[in-house]
Design a protein around this motif. Structure first.
Motif, PDB file in Angstrom:
ATOM      1  N   TYR A  87       0.833  -1.196   0.000  1.00  8.34           N
ATOM      2  CA  TYR A  87       0.000   0.000   0.000  1.00  8.34           C
ATOM      3  C   TYR A  87       0.873   1.253   0.000  1.00  8.34           C
ATOM      4  CZ  TYR A  87      -3.890  -3.017   1.431  1.00  8.34           C
ATOM      5  OH  TYR A  87      -4.858  -3.994   1.481  1.00  8.34           O
ATOM      6  N   SER A  88       0.479   2.220  -0.811  1.00 12.96           N
ATOM      7  CA  SER A  88       1.029   3.574  -0.720  1.00 12.96           C
ATOM      8  C   SER A  88      -0.123   4.514  -0.408  1.00 12.96           C
ATOM      9  CB  SER A  88       1.708   3.964  -2.038  1.00 12.96           C
ATOM     10  OG  SER A  88       0.745   4.155  -3.055  1.00 12.96           O
ATOM     11  N   ALA A  89       0.149   5.790  -0.433  1.00 12.45           N
ATOM     12  CA  ALA A  89      -0.911   6.747  -0.133  1.00 12.45           C
ATOM     13  C   ALA A  89      -1.955   6.807  -1.237  1.00 12.45           C
ATOM     14  CB  ALA A  89      -0.308   8.135   0.086  1.00 12.45           C
ATOM     15  N   THR A  90      -1.607   6.333  -2.440  1.00 15.28           N
ATOM     16  CA  THR A  90      -2.509   6.497  -3.588  1.00 15.28           C
ATOM     17  C   THR A  90      -2.985   5.196  -4.229  1.00 15.28           C
ATOM     18  OG1 THR A  90      -0.611   6.678  -5.090  1.00 15.28           O
ATOM     19  CG2 THR A  90      -1.491   8.728  -4.172  1.00 15.28           C
ATOM     20  N   ASN A  91      -2.282   4.094  -4.004  1.00 15.54           N
ATOM     21  CA  ASN A  91      -2.632   2.894  -4.752  1.00 15.54           C
ATOM     22  C   ASN A  91      -2.208   1.639  -3.996  1.00 15.54           C
ATOM     23  OD1 ASN A  91      -3.665   1.388  -6.879  1.00 15.54           O
ATOM     24  ND2 ASN A  91      -2.685   2.667  -8.439  1.00 15.54           N
ATOM     25  N   THR A  92      -2.554   0.479  -4.575  1.00 18.06           N
ATOM     26  CA  THR A  92      -2.255  -0.825  -3.976  1.00 18.06           C
ATOM     27  C   THR A  92      -1.718  -1.752  -5.044  1.00 18.06           C
ATOM     28  OG1 THR A  92      -4.101  -0.522  -2.454  1.00 18.06           O
ATOM     29  CG2 THR A  92      -3.188  -2.731  -2.620  1.00 18.06           C
ATOM     30  N   SER A  93      -0.797  -2.632  -4.671  1.00 18.42           N
ATOM     31  CA  SER A  93      -0.242  -3.600  -5.615  1.00 18.42           C
ATOM     32  C   SER A  93       0.008  -4.923  -4.906  1.00 18.42           C
ATOM     33  CB  SER A  93       1.073  -3.078  -6.210  1.00 18.42           C
ATOM     34  OG  SER A  93       1.601  -4.001  -7.136  1.00 18.42           O
ATOM     35  N   SER A  94      -0.271  -6.015  -5.610  1.00 18.95           N
ATOM     36  CA  SER A  94       0.016  -7.351  -5.082  1.00 18.95           C
ATOM     37  C   SER A  94       1.408  -7.767  -5.531  1.00 18.95           C
ATOM     38  CB  SER A  94      -1.023  -8.350  -5.595  1.00 18.95           C
ATOM     39  OG  SER A  94      -0.708  -9.657  -5.159  1.00 18.95           O
ATOM     40  N   VAL A  95       2.250  -8.192  -4.576  1.00 19.60           N
ATOM     41  CA  VAL A  95       3.640  -8.528  -4.894  1.00 19.60           C
ATOM     42  C   VAL A  95       4.030  -9.832  -4.196  1.00 19.60           C
ATOM     43  CG1 VAL A  95       4.355  -6.148  -5.236  1.00 19.60           C
ATOM     44  CG2 VAL A  95       4.519  -7.168  -2.959  1.00 19.60           C
ATOM     45  N   MET A  96       5.095 -10.432  -4.727  1.00 14.66           N
ATOM     46  CA  MET A  96       5.723 -11.563  -4.047  1.00 14.66           C
ATOM     47  C   MET A  96       6.953 -11.032  -3.321  1.00 14.66           C
ATOM     48  SD  MET A  96       7.175 -15.229  -5.459  1.00 14.66           S
ATOM     49  CE  MET A  96       8.700 -14.602  -6.146  1.00 14.66           C
ATOM     50  N   ILE A  97       6.998 -11.258  -2.021  1.00 15.94           N
ATOM     51  CA  ILE A  97       8.133 -10.846  -1.211  1.00 15.94           C
ATOM     52  C   ILE A  97       9.161 -11.970  -1.239  1.00 15.94           C
ATOM     53  CG2 ILE A  97       8.908 -10.085   1.061  1.00 15.94           C
ATOM     54  CD1 ILE A  97       6.942  -8.195  -0.221  1.00 15.94           C
ATOM     55  N   LYS A  98      10.362 -11.658  -1.666  1.00 10.22           N
ATOM     56  CA  LYS A  98      11.397 -12.674  -1.799  1.00 10.22           C
ATOM     57  C   LYS A  98      12.576 -12.300  -0.915  1.00 10.22           C
ATOM     58  CE  LYS A  98      13.545 -15.431  -5.432  1.00 10.22           C
ATOM     59  NZ  LYS A  98      13.637 -15.653  -6.892  1.00 10.22           N
ATOM     60  N   GLY A  99      12.807 -13.097   0.117  1.00 12.76           N
ATOM     61  CA  GLY A  99      13.928 -12.853   1.005  1.00 12.76           C
ATOM     62  C   GLY A  99      15.182 -13.523   0.491  1.00 12.76           C
ATOM     63  N   VAL A 100      16.238 -12.730   0.315  1.00 13.09           N
ATOM     64  CA  VAL A 100      17.484 -13.252  -0.257  1.00 13.09           C
ATOM     65  C   VAL A 100      18.665 -12.746   0.561  1.00 13.09           C
ATOM     66  CG1 VAL A 100      16.508 -13.388  -2.586  1.00 13.09           C
ATOM     67  CG2 VAL A 100      17.705 -11.314  -1.860  1.00 13.09           C
ATOM     68  N   SER A 101      19.775 -13.458   0.446  1.00 14.09           N
ATOM     69  CA  SER A 101      21.013 -13.051   1.107  1.00 14.09           C
ATOM     70  C   SER A 101      21.819 -12.142   0.175  1.00 14.09           C
ATOM     71  CB  SER A 101      21.833 -14.281   1.492  1.00 14.09           C
ATOM     72  OG  SER A 101      22.181 -15.013   0.329  1.00 14.09           O
TER      73      SER A 101
END
Length: 395
Positions: free
Chosen positions: A96-110
């Protein structure tokens, strides 16, 4: 070659505007065909590389405990088959931002995840003045940043989709420390990267952690051999099993493109037959005269065939050269078009290495040559009906 055939063939080629038009048409048909083959093959190879190096790896290994690849398949196999093996933790979230929404994949990497191979596929822009607060950083794509209207240093909220049914949705606040761009917005807008340790806090279920493996070039087309080397005691999947729709779309697209190009090539080849037929119609008196002085049907057909077929081959070569010239410069052309804000280009990869599909080009060229050969011979078969008596009927 018979002197008569050679002289009359050169005479036809030199004076016939119709043959010149045929050559230009074949060249104008072949040039876009070659461009289409270069574009489709290069783009599909490029998109495949993006998915492999940035999204899934060649192979994903699900293991409860991280074990070195060498201990799983042996040091010799590991050295021959595997370039890198990185542990990742991933899950989904709403950003979420102040103006819009986006669906994302969070990828944790080293830190070691973005090796030389991956850095060839992606470009990062970092925040030069990072904040000293305790808020965790995240790297989002340029496409996502545009959609959310945010930039480096801005903060966005994440609504974490739990990887365990016992957990509930929970929001977290992160800071944009980097913005990346791979050239393929359709993939970029789905990805974001965070620190591996922080990802483990957000997604603690063991199913969210995998080992992402990149294989050596020798085994890129032999992934089944690599999978077999790990044995049957592990859950292993290949990149195309994670992206079934993308992979099937590539296969279908290649087939449909080849079918369409073959149909266009067939139409161009039959056009040469109509040129040959019209040429015979225009030269009825000349054919009757040469037969009157003793020339055979075979020599007449051979002369006409050489004239049309030579021009067809010349047009084909010109078209291939023109197509290669344009095709090898598609990258700058597409980049320029994207700068004009053409929205449809977001569905295409704009940053790809040129891959010339010589086999496909050779197949299309061979098809043109064979169909033209057959159709021209059929069209010229009517010359045997032209006799010296036609001189008296046409005068």
């Amino acid at each position: 070659m018979n002197p008569f055939v050679g002289i009359w063939s050169r005479k036809r080629i030199a004076k016939r505007g119709r043959l010149t038009s045929c050559m230009i048409l074949i060249a104008l048909v072949m040039a876009p065909l070659v461009c289409a083959l270069i574009f489709s093959d290069s783009m599909m190879e490029g998109i495949t590389s993006k998915y492999i190096y940035l999204s899934d790896g060649h192979i994903q290994l699900n293991a409860e405990h991280l074990t070195s690849v060498s201990s799983l398949i042996g040091p010799e196999n590991a050295q021959a088959m595997v370039v890198s093996a990185d542990e990742i933790t991933s899950g989904y979230a709403l950003m979420y931002s102040a103006t819009n929404t986006s669906s994302v994949m969070i990828k944790g990497v080293s830190d070691s995840y973005f090796n030389d191979l991956r850095m060839k596929q992606i470009t990062f822009m970092y925040n030069e003045n990072p904040s000293s607060s305790n808020i965790k950083g995240i790297a989002i794509s340029r496409a996502t940043a545009r959609k959310l209207d945010v930039g480096l240093g801005d903060r966005v909220a994440l609504m974490i989709v739990p990887d365990d049914v016992k957990k509930v949705l929970r929001p977290v606040l992160v800071r944009i420390d980097a913005i990346f761009y791979s050239g393929y917005d359709q993939l970029d807008e789905l990805l974001s990267f965070i620190d591996l340790d922080y990802a483990r806090e957000l997604y603690s279920d063991i199913s969210s952690t995998t080992i992402e493996i990149l294989v050596t070039p020798e085994y890129m087309e032999r992934l089944d051999e690599v999978v077999s080397a790990f044995g049957s005691g592990h859950r292993i999947s290949k990149w195309n099993e994670h992206n079934v729709s993308v992979y099937e779309n590539f296969v279908t697209s290649r087939q449909m493109i080849m079918i369409i190009l073959m149909l266009v090539t067939s139409v161009a080849a039959f056009y040469t037959a109509s040129v040959a037929q019209q040429m015979v119609q225009d030269d009825i008196q000349e054919i009757a005269i040469v037969k009157l002085v003793g020339s055979s049907n075979a020599l007449v057909r051979k002369s006409a065939f050489i004239s049309v077929y030579t021009v067809t081959l010349a047009g084909m070569v010109m078209g291939i050269c023109l197509g290669l010239l344009i095709g090898c410069n598609l990258g700058p052309i597409l980049t320029w078009l994207s700068s004009l804000g053409i929205q449809s280009l977001s569905f295409y990869l704009l940053d790809f290495s040129i891959n010339i599909p010589w086999l496909s080009i050779g197949l299309i060229s061979l098809m043109l040559m064979v169909i033209s050969f057959i159709s021209i011979h059929i069209s010229l078969s009517r010359t045997r009906h032209i006799t010296p008596m036609r001189l008296f009927t046409t005068l």
